[in-house]
Design a protein around this motif. Structure first.
Motif, PDB file in Angstrom:
ATOM      1  N   ALA A   1      -4.424  -5.798  -0.213  1.00 37.67           N
ATOM      2  CA  ALA A   1      -4.523  -5.529   0.941  1.00 37.67           C
ATOM      3  C   ALA A   1      -5.644  -6.222   1.595  1.00 37.67           C
ATOM      4  O   ALA A   1      -6.728  -6.271   1.165  1.00 37.67           O
ATOM      5  CB  ALA A   1      -4.350  -4.100   1.446  1.00 37.67           C
TER       6      ALA A   1
ATOM      7  N   THR B   1      -5.573  -1.522   4.586  1.00 37.98           N
ATOM      8  CA  THR B   1      -6.163  -0.826   3.303  1.00 37.98           C
ATOM      9  C   THR B   1      -7.964  -0.863   3.396  1.00 37.98           C
ATOM     10  O   THR B   1      -8.383  -1.883   3.578  1.00 37.98           O
ATOM     11  CB  THR B   1      -5.557  -1.222   2.138  1.00 37.98           C
TER      12      THR B   1
ATOM     13  N   THR C   1       0.774  -1.320   0.281  1.00 30.78           N
ATOM     14  CA  THR C   1      -0.084  -0.003   0.005  1.00 30.78           C
ATOM     15  C   THR C   1       0.791   1.445   0.131  1.00 30.78           C
ATOM     16  O   THR C   1       0.542   2.181  -0.751  1.00 30.78           O
ATOM     17  CB  THR C   1      -0.948  -0.190   1.201  1.00 30.78           C
TER      18      THR C   1
HETATM   19 MG    MG Z   1      -1.836  -2.839   2.284  1.00 34.04          MG
END
Ligand code: MG
Ligand code: GDP
Length: 166
Positions: free
Chosen positions: A62, A37, A19
């Motif tokens: 994620a 995320t 991320t």
């Molecule tokens: Mg992530």
């Protein structure tokens, strides 16, 4: 002028920096607090390369690390996969083998794979050398690069190289 659109999926163990790499690319910022995320499944970013417009749809996986059964559909629909590991975490490097196996099972030899060693800003805790990365990349017919989302090392280069490969 031609336009191209590709899906790219980010794979790798939890907390390796998937991320953060996407956030660095998209917004040129970094957050040192770990955040699971939330929100959109993907973000798009356009690049201009040799008179061509390339639109990348970046799929951040994620939250799906726990749900390996969901991964094949992400992989199947992607032109390229970026497997991220943390250069200070041996286990995350070892996991690369499983991700490569999943990708080759879904997409065969045509899949473009980048192995990305993240967190180069933390050299004192480095456990994986660039030579070891290079060896694994060559063994598995993958591209490779080291990055730091934190200090913005090679993040843009990663996507430029990726666009060229595509
Ligand atoms: Mg992530
Ligand atoms: P993900 O689970 O793979 O998406 O990992 P995240 O991007 O959420 O990052 C996990 C943790 O590692 C967070 O605390 C980040 O701040 C940190 N992190 C991510 N990239 C880097 C980096 O390049 N250097 C350092 N030192 N920490 C990073």
């Amino acid at each position: 002028m031609s336009r191209y659109k590709y899906k790219v999926c980010f794979l790798g163990d939890t907390a390796v920096g998937k991320t953060s790499i996407i956030t660095r690319l998209m917004y040129n910022k970094f957050d040192s607090n770990y955040q699971a995320t939330v929100g959109a499944d993907f973000l798009t970013k356009s690049f201009k390369l040799n008179q061509n417009y390339i639109k990348l749809q970046l799929w951040d996986t994620a939250g799906q690390e726990k749900f390996r059964s969901l991964m094949p559909s992400y992989i199947r629909n992607s032109s390229a996969a970026i497997i991220v590991y943390d250069i200070t975490n041996r286990e995350s490097f070892n996991s690369i083998d499983y991700w490569i196996e999943d990708i080759r099972n879904e997409r065969g030899d045509e899949a473009i794979i980048y192995l990305v060693g993240n967190k180069t800003d933390d050299p004192n805790n480095r456990l994986i050398s660039i030579e070891e990365l290079e060896k694994k990349a060559k063994q598995n017919n993958c591209n490779f690069l080291e990055t730091s989302a934190k200090v913005d090392h090679n993040v843009n280069l990663l996507f430029e190289k990726l666009c060229t490969s595509l």
